[in-house]
Design an enzyme around this catalytic site. Structure first.
Site, PDB file in Angstrom:
ATOM      1  N   ARG A 216       0.778  -1.249   0.107  1.00 55.03           N
ATOM      2  CA  ARG A 216       0.109  -0.011  -0.035  1.00 55.03           C
ATOM      3  C   ARG A 216       0.806   1.171   0.209  1.00 55.03           C
ATOM      4  NH1 ARG A 216      -4.655   0.070   4.341  1.00 55.03           N
ATOM      5  NH2 ARG A 216      -5.337   1.895   3.023  1.00 55.03           N
TER       6      ARG A 216
ATOM      7  N   CYS B 217      -1.281   5.701   9.287  1.00 59.01           N
ATOM      8  CA  CYS B 217      -1.354   4.402   8.609  1.00 59.01           C
ATOM      9  C   CYS B 217      -2.695   4.653   7.833  1.00 59.01           C
ATOM     10  CB  CYS B 217      -1.893   3.371   9.808  1.00 59.01           C
ATOM     11  SG  CYS B 217      -3.421   3.830  10.975  1.00 59.01           S
TER      12      CYS B 217
END
Length: 283
Positions: A177, A231
């Site tokens: 990611r 995150c």
């Protein structure tokens, strides 16, 4: 902060639960894309544990402007914490079934709101059962607590501060990611320019317990302060803050995280497998 102030082993927790002043136990069973946490809790949880709903009790409603898990309204969070039984002088232990990745959210929020004695059960539910301790089924309704929450005990940053960060900005999501190879949830793939990839999953071993101190220090050896962490939506980044705290490193949390950043078309995005802590000069 030291390791003992961040985590507690199953055997030590069992001992204090049997004593005169047992801690408040919080069950934060949650995982991205799953909605059966409460059902799992009802089927079996640590004796006396109260279920905490991460989406509704540990976050305000999601918006593109604020992200998928904005910080909760303080008054609502205080009311929830009192309903869980949290009081000013009573310790708190939180756990989950995913190595502390979701329980760290309530650990961070309570610490941020001034509750000093909050720890994570190292290894979570699996460690408890592996040690031979029993679970109980059904719901728990504790005596209400009287905690008064005051925010700001742990540092936070916003998007502008993340953009201008001059220390180490850690991206706690999975490496793919960070690199922009996949993006299963948010509108754009990639990472905040200048951030380094330190996936939260690497803070724990195969059994879901925190790595030993020396391994965590080695993992973060290239990180130089000041340190901030983000995150996807400010949940697993809290676990990275806890891991750093356990080795004496203070880190700020960016609550909006990638879910906020990627929704703002004015914010730049980088892709590719770039820097890791090993590529940064040690402080």
């Amino acid at each position: 902060m030291t390791r003992d102030a961040v985590i507690v082993e199953a055997e030590a927790l069992a001992a204090v639960l049997a004593g005169d002043e047992p801690p408040v136990l919080l069950d934060v069973r949650w995982a991205l894309g799953q909605t059966d946490g409460h059902e799992q809790y009802l089927a079996g949880h640590l004796p006396g544990a109260v279920f905490v709903d991460l989406d509704t009790e540990l976050a305000a409603p999601p918006t593109p402007r604020d992200g998928r898990h904005p910080l909760p309204d303080l008054a609502a969070f205080e009311a929830d914490a009192r309903r869980w039984g949290v009081s000013g002088e009573r310790s708190v232990v939180a756990y989950d079934a995913v190595g502390g990745m979701s329980a760290a959210r309530v650990w961070w929020l309570l610490r941020w709101a001034g509750v000093r004695d909050v720890r994570l059960l190292d290894g979570g539910l699996a460690a408890w059962t592996a040690a031979g301790f029993a679970l109980e089924a059904g719901s728990v309704t504790p005596e209400p607590g009287d905690v008064v929450l005051v925010p700001g005990a742990l540092p936070t940053i916003d998007a502008d501060e993340a953009a201008a960060w001059t220390g180490s900005l850690l991206d706690a999501r999975a490496a793919e990611r960070y690199a922009g190879e996949v993006e299963p949830v948010d509108p754009r793939a990639g990472h905040i320019p200048g951030a380094v990839s330190v996936p939260t999953a690497g803070n724990v071993g195969a059994d879901g317990s925190f790595l030993p101190d020396e391994e965590l220090r080695a993992r973060f050896a290239g990180v130089q302060g000041p340190v901030a962490v983000y995150c996807g939506s400010g949940v697993t980044a809290a676990h990275e803050v806890a891991a750093l705290a356990s080795i004496g490193v203070e880190a700020a949390l960016y609550p909006g995280s990638w879910s906020q950043w990627s929704n703002d078309p004015a914010r730049p995005v980088e892709t590719g497998k770039a820097a890791t802590p090993e590529g940064i000069a040690a402080s």
